[in-house]
Design an enzyme around this catalytic site. Structure first.
Site, short mmCIF file in Angstrom:
data_model
loop_
_atom_site.label_atom_id
_atom_site.label_comp_id
_atom_site.label_asym_id
_atom_site.label_seq_id
_atom_site.Cartn_x
_atom_site.Cartn_y
_atom_site.Cartn_z
N HIS A 7 0.99 5.38 0.84
CA HIS A 7 -0.29 6.58 1.86
C HIS A 7 0.47 8.24 1.24
CE1 HIS A 7 0.41 4.29 5.88
NE2 HIS A 7 1.00 3.76 5.06
N HIS B 200 1.05 -1.12 0.04
CA HIS B 200 0.08 0.21 -0.03
C HIS B 200 0.85 0.91 0.38
CE1 HIS B 200 1.12 -1.04 4.04
NE2 HIS B 200 0.44 0.18 4.55
#
Length: 145
Positions: A109, A107
């Site tokens: 940010h 992932h």
């Protein structure tokens, strides 16, 4: 956890993708999902994840998935800028617990920054109000092009 290991199908991002856990969703296409971080470092902190992946980190992922993922990150980052008008934006990604990774599903940010406003520490602090996150998600989603 180290950089190596088996993918955990029970991680929170896998649960969000399966609809087993709630998320304040911003953007979704056939490749990526973007949603608000429930432990934000700053107002408007967004996470972008690949939808069809069992990669724990950047090094585990296939190039074709990374291409679509980074395009999604760029699209959402532009929307965060348009919606929230920050002075700067941090786009970051952690690999391994020593580097700060706490959820072992690849992932990115997206963290908006404003001059003179300190950023919170990664993976600490209290959980954000879900209604506020939903409102921010809607505000950002309106700017997706």
């Amino acid at each position: 956890m180290s950089l190596d290991g088996a993918y955990d199908e029970g991680n929170i991002f896998a649960k969000i993708l399966r609809g087993e856990a709630p998320a304040a969703r911003i953007y979704e296409d056939s490749h990526v999902l973007a949603f608000m971080d429930v432990f934000p470092q700053a107002r408007g902190h967004v996470l972008v994840i690949p939808k069809h992946s069992r990669a724990r980190n950047l090094m585990d992922e296939e190039p074709e998935v990374l291409r679509e993922l980074i395009l999604g990150v760029q699209r959402v980052t532009r929307a965060v800028r348009a919606a929230l008008n920050p002075d700067g934006i941090v786009v970051t990604q952690f690999n391994g617990s020593t580097a700060g990774q706490t959820i072992f599903h690849l992932h990115f940010h997206i963290i908006p920054r404003w001059e003179g406003v300190p950023v919170g520490r990664h993976a600490s602090g209290g959980m954000a109000d879900m209604e506020e996150l939903k409102a921010l998600a809607h505000q950002i989603a309106e700017k997706i092009s």
